[in-house]
Scaffold this motif. Sequence first.
Motif, mmCIF file in Angstrom:
data_model
loop_
_atom_site.group_PDB
_atom_site.id
_atom_site.type_symbol
_atom_site.label_atom_id
_atom_site.label_comp_id
_atom_site.label_asym_id
_atom_site.label_seq_id
_atom_site.Cartn_x
_atom_site.Cartn_y
_atom_site.Cartn_z
ATOM 1 N N ASP A 1 0.815 -1.215 0.000
ATOM 2 C CA ASP A 1 0.000 0.000 0.000
ATOM 3 C C ASP A 1 0.853 1.271 0.000
ATOM 4 O O ASP A 1 0.319 2.375 0.049
ATOM 5 C CB ASP A 1 -0.926 0.035 1.221
ATOM 6 N N PHE A 2 2.172 1.093 -0.058
ATOM 7 C CA PHE A 2 3.096 2.226 -0.012
ATOM 8 C C PHE A 2 3.987 2.226 -1.244
ATOM 9 O O PHE A 2 4.240 1.190 -1.836
ATOM 10 C CB PHE A 2 3.979 2.138 1.244
ATOM 11 N N LYS A 3 4.453 3.424 -1.610
ATOM 12 C CA LYS A 3 5.414 3.549 -2.702
ATOM 13 C C LYS A 3 6.681 4.211 -2.165
ATOM 14 O O LYS A 3 6.617 5.111 -1.315
ATOM 15 C CB LYS A 3 4.833 4.375 -3.858
ATOM 16 N N GLU A 4 7.812 3.726 -2.647
ATOM 17 C CA GLU A 4 9.089 4.303 -2.236
ATOM 18 C C GLU A 4 9.232 5.691 -2.849
ATOM 19 O O GLU A 4 9.033 5.866 -4.051
ATOM 20 C CB GLU A 4 10.240 3.408 -2.713
ATOM 21 N N ILE A 5 9.552 6.690 -2.026
ATOM 22 C CA ILE A 5 9.727 8.047 -2.541
ATOM 23 C C ILE A 5 11.144 8.569 -2.335
ATOM 24 O O ILE A 5 11.521 9.576 -2.924
ATOM 25 C CB ILE A 5 8.701 9.040 -1.935
ATOM 26 N N LYS A 6 11.939 7.859 -1.519
ATOM 27 C CA LYS A 6 13.315 8.305 -1.294
ATOM 28 C C LYS A 6 14.151 7.133 -0.795
ATOM 29 O O LYS A 6 13.678 6.303 -0.026
ATOM 30 C CB LYS A 6 13.345 9.445 -0.275
ATOM 31 N N LYS A 7 15.402 7.101 -1.250
ATOM 32 C CA LYS A 7 16.353 6.078 -0.809
ATOM 33 C C LYS A 7 17.700 6.760 -0.633
ATOM 34 O O LYS A 7 18.182 7.426 -1.550
ATOM 35 C CB LYS A 7 16.444 4.960 -1.850
ATOM 36 N N GLN B 1 26.868 4.251 5.065
ATOM 37 C CA GLN B 1 27.872 3.194 5.136
ATOM 38 C C GLN B 1 27.310 1.893 5.703
ATOM 39 O O GLN B 1 27.542 0.825 5.150
ATOM 40 C CB GLN B 1 29.064 3.655 5.971
ATOM 41 N N GLU B 2 26.538 1.973 6.796
ATOM 42 C CA GLU B 2 26.083 0.759 7.468
ATOM 43 C C GLU B 2 24.588 0.465 7.307
ATOM 44 O O GLU B 2 24.108 -0.543 7.824
ATOM 45 C CB GLU B 2 26.423 0.832 8.958
ATOM 46 N N PHE B 3 23.873 1.346 6.631
ATOM 47 C CA PHE B 3 22.431 1.130 6.434
ATOM 48 C C PHE B 3 21.949 1.894 5.215
ATOM 49 O O PHE B 3 22.622 2.781 4.706
ATOM 50 C CB PHE B 3 21.637 1.541 7.681
ATOM 51 N N THR B 4 20.759 1.525 4.756
ATOM 52 C CA THR B 4 20.084 2.240 3.683
ATOM 53 C C THR B 4 18.770 2.759 4.251
ATOM 54 O O THR B 4 18.014 2.000 4.860
ATOM 55 C CB THR B 4 19.806 1.323 2.479
ATOM 56 N N ALA B 5 18.528 4.058 4.079
ATOM 57 C CA ALA B 5 17.306 4.678 4.597
ATOM 58 C C ALA B 5 16.288 4.794 3.461
ATOM 59 O O ALA B 5 16.588 5.367 2.414
ATOM 60 C CB ALA B 5 17.612 6.047 5.184
ATOM 61 N N TYR B 6 15.109 4.256 3.699
ATOM 62 C CA TYR B 6 14.011 4.316 2.739
ATOM 63 C C TYR B 6 12.879 5.153 3.326
ATOM 64 O O TYR B 6 12.601 5.073 4.528
ATOM 65 C CB TYR B 6 13.462 2.922 2.440
ATOM 66 N N VAL B 7 12.212 5.891 2.446
ATOM 67 C CA VAL B 7 10.992 6.600 2.840
ATOM 68 C C VAL B 7 9.899 6.135 1.886
ATOM 69 O O VAL B 7 10.071 6.135 0.665
ATOM 70 C CB VAL B 7 11.154 8.143 2.759
#
Length: 160
Positions: free
Chosen positions: A139-145, A149-155
């Motif tokens: 029900d969600f769409k990725e709008i930012k990535k 270095q140690e993680f990937t932040a998704y919105v």
Amino acid sequence: MIYLIWAMTKAGVIANNQTLPWNIKEEMKYFQSLTQSKTILMGSKTLLSIGKPLNNRHNIVITSDPKKYQNFASEYCIITSDLTNIIKTYTKNPNNELWVIGGANIYQQTFLSADYLYVSIIKEDYPGNLKFPITDFSDFKEIKKTEYQEFTAYVYQRKE
């Protein structure tokens, strides 16, 4: 507006014995930058794992036994059992932001009301006994990535 924010491994681990299995300063700074001066919502187990209400935020703690946690109450920390009313106050209101910070039970209860998801995927694998309770984000769409270095932040934003 309701925002859910959490970090997890690729396998979905969010905690091990009521604590974060990792100590990633950059991810904590990311969390702090997003939630600073905002209203945050957490369950009583999350409060106990942190040990105190978070500074520079308005804390709301959900518990089935508010009297048990009154020693944490202050002008910056409300202890309540009324999650329904809290969600009504923040749902679809762009002027009010509520950042849900855990734990698993609170994420599960607020997920259907969430407008945005802020998910940090930890690159290294860590053992844990608690996983994020939801696996379907259709029900969600990725709008930012954003790569760190140690993680990937998704919105993610809820689809219309």
